[in-house]
Design an enzyme around this catalytic site. Structure first.
Site, mmCIF file in Angstrom:
data_model
loop_
_atom_site.group_PDB
_atom_site.id
_atom_site.type_symbol
_atom_site.label_atom_id
_atom_site.label_comp_id
_atom_site.label_asym_id
_atom_site.label_seq_id
_atom_site.Cartn_x
_atom_site.Cartn_y
_atom_site.Cartn_z
ATOM 1 N N ARG A 21 17.109 -41.649 28.035
ATOM 2 C CA ARG A 21 17.515 -40.726 26.967
ATOM 3 C C ARG A 21 18.464 -39.653 27.486
ATOM 4 N NH1 ARG A 21 13.417 -40.997 22.535
ATOM 5 N NH2 ARG A 21 11.993 -42.612 23.232
ATOM 6 N N SER A 188 10.429 -42.985 8.847
ATOM 7 C CA SER A 188 11.707 -42.378 9.215
ATOM 8 C C SER A 188 12.675 -43.333 9.892
ATOM 9 C CB SER A 188 11.469 -41.186 10.122
ATOM 10 O OG SER A 188 11.026 -41.629 11.382
ATOM 11 N N LYS A 247 11.530 -30.069 9.370
ATOM 12 C CA LYS A 247 12.557 -31.012 8.934
ATOM 13 C C LYS A 247 13.262 -30.432 7.694
ATOM 14 C CE LYS A 247 10.667 -34.509 11.834
ATOM 15 N NZ LYS A 247 9.740 -35.592 12.102
ATOM 16 N N THR A 277 -1.538 -20.397 20.823
ATOM 17 C CA THR A 277 -0.983 -19.201 20.182
ATOM 18 C C THR A 277 -0.422 -19.536 18.802
ATOM 19 O OG1 THR A 277 -0.463 -18.256 22.332
ATOM 20 C CG2 THR A 277 0.763 -17.379 20.464
HETATM 21 C C1 LIG Z 1 8.712 -35.732 13.211
HETATM 22 C C2 LIG Z 1 7.431 -36.334 12.751
HETATM 23 C C3 LIG Z 1 6.209 -35.692 12.937
HETATM 24 C C4 LIG Z 1 6.099 -34.455 13.775
HETATM 25 O O1 LIG Z 1 6.572 -33.337 13.104
HETATM 26 P P1 LIG Z 1 7.146 -32.132 13.981
HETATM 27 O O2 LIG Z 1 7.017 -30.953 13.090
HETATM 28 O O3 LIG Z 1 8.542 -32.487 14.328
HETATM 29 O O4 LIG Z 1 6.292 -32.030 15.202
HETATM 30 C C5 LIG Z 1 5.071 -36.218 12.364
HETATM 31 N N1 LIG Z 1 5.123 -37.362 11.656
HETATM 32 C C6 LIG Z 1 6.275 -38.030 11.483
HETATM 33 C C7 LIG Z 1 6.278 -39.287 10.685
HETATM 34 C C8 LIG Z 1 7.463 -37.549 12.039
HETATM 35 O O5 LIG Z 1 8.591 -38.237 11.918
#
Ligand SMILES: *Cc1c(COP(=O)(O)O)cnc(C)c1O
Length: 404
Positions: A21, A188, A247, A277
């Site tokens: 990566r 995703s 996101k 925390t």
């Molecule tokens: C990105 C992702 C997560 C984690 O979310 P973050 O807030 O980025 O840690 C959980 N589930 C799925 C399906 C994701 O794509």
């Protein structure tokens, strides 16, 4: 043991597979997203980001930034403790109320990320519910898989989005077990969407609870951005809805929502909630502002859907094969890790287009891809530039085109 040698050897093997990566070095500029500065090989240049999970550009929304700045100015930089020991700020509670309301649930519980919310909640449910069996969709995210693993509960995998297989697997669970069906709404990597209603029907038939990850759907679907379950009027059918603030909401943090007793249960027993925390109050305030904005504004979602449709049409016009799906995610299949990385490098170096190659283990070997996420801030010119670049590369690399 020669540790350095061992580290290097394993990294070399990863490089040989084409799966090493390499990260970009980006500086997003407020007001100019999806344009950003990328610093690489001693030079700084502008690139257009095409793979952001800040799907609606809310990370650059004026009100969201202002909420963060004002709260940092008035409450300081950090929370000052775990939620249990002095770290619960009024802003966390306001955000939890906002999240419960978004999903029409009694309560919500905030975590430091979506990953942690899945990991901690599934660990806790699987470990503490009597004779728990977790039924996991075969394409579930790493955070779900790790949560199940850590719970040490029995795990059964059902075929991706296959309700009949779920029914079969559920009927094999022993009597008296606590069954948890874990799945996502928008997946995703392929951008497909789960049949939530049918899954809930089957779960109900077997007395199972449902655990739905709406991470890629919150803010994006439903009249208030409550996700696919909101769009389909199913929020009350799902026992637990999990989401992220990182996101479409453009900030950071994760959460679960559900009944008051269930959230209190996770709050009281989840190590990943208790012993860390709390998020900075400024982050909570920014997230609240973003959620409130997307609850009442359809503009970003509408513009985003328009740009997604335009990119799909332009790819079709050039015969660039992409997975057809009902979501906002456009996977362009390369099916080779080395080519995938090469094409992404050329796009960056020659065209100022940034799209991260998606290789194993994020996706299975042989399904390597470029994953495009058009947003409301991508212009028609951005789309044309991207598609003409891809078309040129398709010819240059002798990749096959789809027949119209
Ligand atoms: C990105 C992702 C997560 C984690 O979310 P973050 O807030 O980025 O840690 C959980 N589930 C799925 C399906 C994701 O794509």
């Amino acid at each position: 043991m020669d540790f350095e040698k061992e580290f290097t050897a394993q990294l070399d093997a990863l490089r040989d597979e084409g799966n090493y990566r390499i990260f970009a070095n980006l500086e997003r500029r407020t007001g100019e997203f999806p344009l950003a500065t990328n610093r690489q090989k001693g030079a700084a240049r502008d690139v257009t980001i095409w793979c952001s999970n800040d799907y609606l550009g809310m990370g650059h929304n004026k009100d969201v930034i202002e909420a963060m700045q004002q709260t940092a100015a008035s409450c300081g930089a950090g929370a000052g403790g775990t939620r249990n020991i002095s770290g619960t700020a009024h802003h966390h509670l306001l955000l939890e109320q906002e999240l419960a309301d978004l999903h029409n649930k009694e309560a919500a519980l905030l975590f430091t990320s979506g990953y942690v919310s899945n990991w901690a909640s599934l660990s806790t449910l699987g470990a503490r519910l009597p004779n728990a069996v977790i039924l996991s969709d075969s394409l579930n995210h790493a955070s779900i898989i790790e949560g199940i693993r850590h719970s040490k509960a029995q795990k059964k995998i059902w075929k991706h989005n296959d309700v009949e297989d779920l029914d079969r697997v559920l009927s094999e669970c022993p009597d008296g077990s606590s069954k948890i069906v874990a799945f996502e709404s928008v997946y995703s990597m392929d951008g497909d969407i789960a049949p939530i209603k049918e899954i809930c029907d089957v779960a109900d038939k077997h007395g199972a609870m449902t655990y739905l990850d709406e991470v890629h759907a919150v803010g994006m679907y439903g009249p208030h951005g409550g996700g696919v379950a909101e769009r389909e009027g199913l929020m009350d059918r799902v026992t637990l809805i999990e989401g992220t603030l990182g996101k479409a909401f453009g900030v950071v943090g994760g959460y679960v929502t559900g009944s008051a007793a269930m959230c209190d249960f996770i709050r009281s027993f989840a190590s990943g909630f208790i012993f860390t925390t709390a998020l900075p109050p400024a982050v909570a305030a920014a997230a609240t502002s973003s959620i409130q904005h997307l609850k009442q504004s359809e503009i970003e979602r509408a513009k985003q859907r328009r740009q997604v449709a335009k990119l799909r049409a332009a790819l079709d016009r050039e015969g660039i094969p992409h997975i057809d799906n009902p979501s906002h995610i456009i996977p362009v299949m390369i099916k080779d890790p080395v080519k995938c990385r090469e094409i992404s490098d050329i796009l960056m170096d020659d065209y100022g287009i940034y799209v991260q190659p998606i290789n194993f283990p994020t996706v299975p070997k042989g399904t390597e891809r470029l994953r495009f996420t058009p947003g409301p801030m991508h212009t028609d010119a951005d789309i044309e530039h991207l598609v003409s670049a891809l078309s040129a590369l398709w010819s240059q690399c002798a990749l096959s085109r789809a027949v119209a």
